[in-house]
Structures are given as structure tokens and as C-alpha cells.
Design an enzyme around this catalytic site. Sequence first.
Site, PDB file in Angstrom:
ATOM      1  N   ARG A  19       0.839  -1.188   0.000  1.00 60.83           N
ATOM      2  CA  ARG A  19       0.000   0.000   0.000  1.00 60.83           C
ATOM      3  C   ARG A  19       0.877   1.243   0.000  1.00 60.83           C
ATOM      4  O   ARG A  19       1.841   1.320   0.771  1.00 60.83           O
ATOM      5  CB  ARG A  19      -0.896   0.031   1.232  1.00 60.83           C
ATOM      6  CG  ARG A  19      -1.799  -1.160   1.373  1.00 60.83           C
ATOM      7  CD  ARG A  19      -2.872  -0.930   2.406  1.00 60.83           C
ATOM      8  NE  ARG A  19      -2.364  -0.861   3.772  1.00 60.83           N
ATOM      9  CZ  ARG A  19      -3.153  -0.784   4.849  1.00 60.83           C
ATOM     10  NH1 ARG A  19      -4.456  -0.747   4.697  1.00 60.83           N
ATOM     11  NH2 ARG A  19      -2.633  -0.738   6.050  1.00 60.83           N
ATOM     12  N   ASP A  56       0.674   5.413   0.599  1.00 55.27           N
ATOM     13  CA  ASP A  56      -0.205   6.374   1.251  1.00 55.27           C
ATOM     14  C   ASP A  56      -0.598   7.508   0.311  1.00 55.27           C
ATOM     15  O   ASP A  56      -0.087   7.620  -0.810  1.00 55.27           O
ATOM     16  CB  ASP A  56       0.492   6.954   2.492  1.00 55.27           C
ATOM     17  CG  ASP A  56       0.656   5.924   3.604  1.00 55.27           C
ATOM     18  OD1 ASP A  56      -0.153   4.982   3.666  1.00 55.27           O
ATOM     19  OD2 ASP A  56       1.606   6.064   4.402  1.00 55.27           O
ATOM     20  N   ARG A  81       9.238   7.403   5.426  1.00 57.48           N
ATOM     21  CA  ARG A  81       9.108   8.830   5.711  1.00 57.48           C
ATOM     22  C   ARG A  81       9.630   9.168   7.103  1.00 57.48           C
ATOM     23  O   ARG A  81      10.214  10.235   7.321  1.00 57.48           O
ATOM     24  CB  ARG A  81       7.649   9.257   5.545  1.00 57.48           C
ATOM     25  CG  ARG A  81       7.179   9.228   4.085  1.00 57.48           C
ATOM     26  CD  ARG A  81       5.672   9.256   3.972  1.00 57.48           C
ATOM     27  NE  ARG A  81       5.128  10.455   4.568  1.00 57.48           N
ATOM     28  CZ  ARG A  81       3.823  10.615   4.844  1.00 57.48           C
ATOM     29  NH1 ARG A  81       2.958   9.634   4.596  1.00 57.48           N
ATOM     30  NH2 ARG A  81       3.406  11.740   5.377  1.00 57.48           N
TER      31      ARG A  81
END
Length: 255
Positions: free
Chosen positions: A54, A56, A201
Amino acid sequence: MEDTLQRFFLEIAYDGTAYHGWQIQHNAVSVQQKLNDALHKILRYPIETIGAGRTDTGVHARQLFIHLDIPIGKIQDESRFLHALNSLLPPDIAAHRIFPVDKEAHARFDATERAYEYHIHFRKNPFLRHKSWQLRELPDLAIMNNAAMFLIGTQDFGCFSKSHTQVYTNICTVTQAYWQKTDDGLVFHITANRFLRNMVRAIVGTLLDIGLKTKAPESMLDIIGSKDRAKAGTSVPAHGLYLTKVVYPYIDTAF
């Protein structure tokens, strides 16, 4: 019914700016939704797509593999199928390859390696808007690369994980992590067997914190050892992040 279906891998790429991530969500537009809608129009068959992972909201993908089961005979010409699919997909999503695989092949669970890049620039550039994060201060590249070395190996990366995620373990194996200087700024490269939610991140934010405040590279050891998200740096904006490669033991993912 299973005997009438053929499993395929589909390779796509997308600019994630306009989407709330890869996965279908209620009341939000996702890449998976757009892909499923286009596939349904072509195949006229209810399609379930499973992605390698996935991404974001706002994150981009240069390479993402999806598996899907298609009735045998529906795809007679893979090139024509891709042409039709791309004509239905929005301009910011592209389908590159589709090919048959074993019926047990799984786009998520069979992936052995994933690679990401994070892009940073320092001079205002309208062509990098939504594609790279602009910084005003220049971090110490050598310090950040020395700190990144402590990411290599198999260890608990819970300090970089988004809170309250439903994962069975925070253990990941990082095989590559380094910063590279470019004409526009800096790019962080990281490769691992798996990633936690928000992990890249948070790592980039932590490395920048070390590089800008000129902390000792060894401070990364204390952060990782703490397993505490509060000890790590702030997560950097999503729009500088790219999923660049997904590797499987049984297919050639270079393209």
C-alpha cells in the site's frame, strides 16, 4: 470455478498526487479504484486486485505489481489488452506489463524485496511541485550517510512505524540505505524485504534531523534501540516518496 480462471501479474506505475493512496477507501479516490473500474469495463467481470503493498496519500509508484484472476480466454493479445486498459485509465496511471503466473503466485506475500526513493530539492522549482520536497537548509550528507549505515541488517524498526498498525512483527531486513547527491538536490535510497506503515518517511525525517542538527551518526542506534516512535524524527511529506522496485524470485522485474 477456479479451473476457469488464470492468474496474471499486472505491472503499473502512477503519480499519486490526486489519490488517497493505492488501496480502495470509502469516500476517497484511490489508484486501486480507478484500476478496478477500468478492468471491469474491459473484462466485464468482477475483478479483485491484490497489490504488492500500500502506498499512502500522495505517494508515487514507478513500479507496483498486482495480481488478479481473469477468466481463461479473456486476454487473447496482451499488447492489445494493455492498449485498451491504458486508454481507460487516467493519464496519471499507466499499465506497463501483464503476464500469466502460477495460480498460487501472490503479489504481496511473494515479494522478496522492495525499494523506495525519497526526493529533496533546495531551489524553488515549479516542475518539482508534488514530486519532491523543498528544504531551505542543507543537511550534512556525510553525517546522514554514516547514520544510514546503522539501518542495515535485520532488526526491530518499531520506532519508525505508524502507531496502532495491525502487523505481526516490526522486524525488517534492510539491505541498502544511502543518500545520493543529484543536480536538483538529494535522493535517499532504501531497500528492504518489507516496510512498516510510514517507515520510510519516518526514517528520512530522522536522518534529516541528524544531518541538520549535526548529531552524531551513532544516535541512530539509540533511536532504533528505543523502539519508541517518539524518539524518531517527524515524518516527511508524502509527495517526495516513490516506490521504485518490487522483486520476486520467479519473474524478471526489470523493465
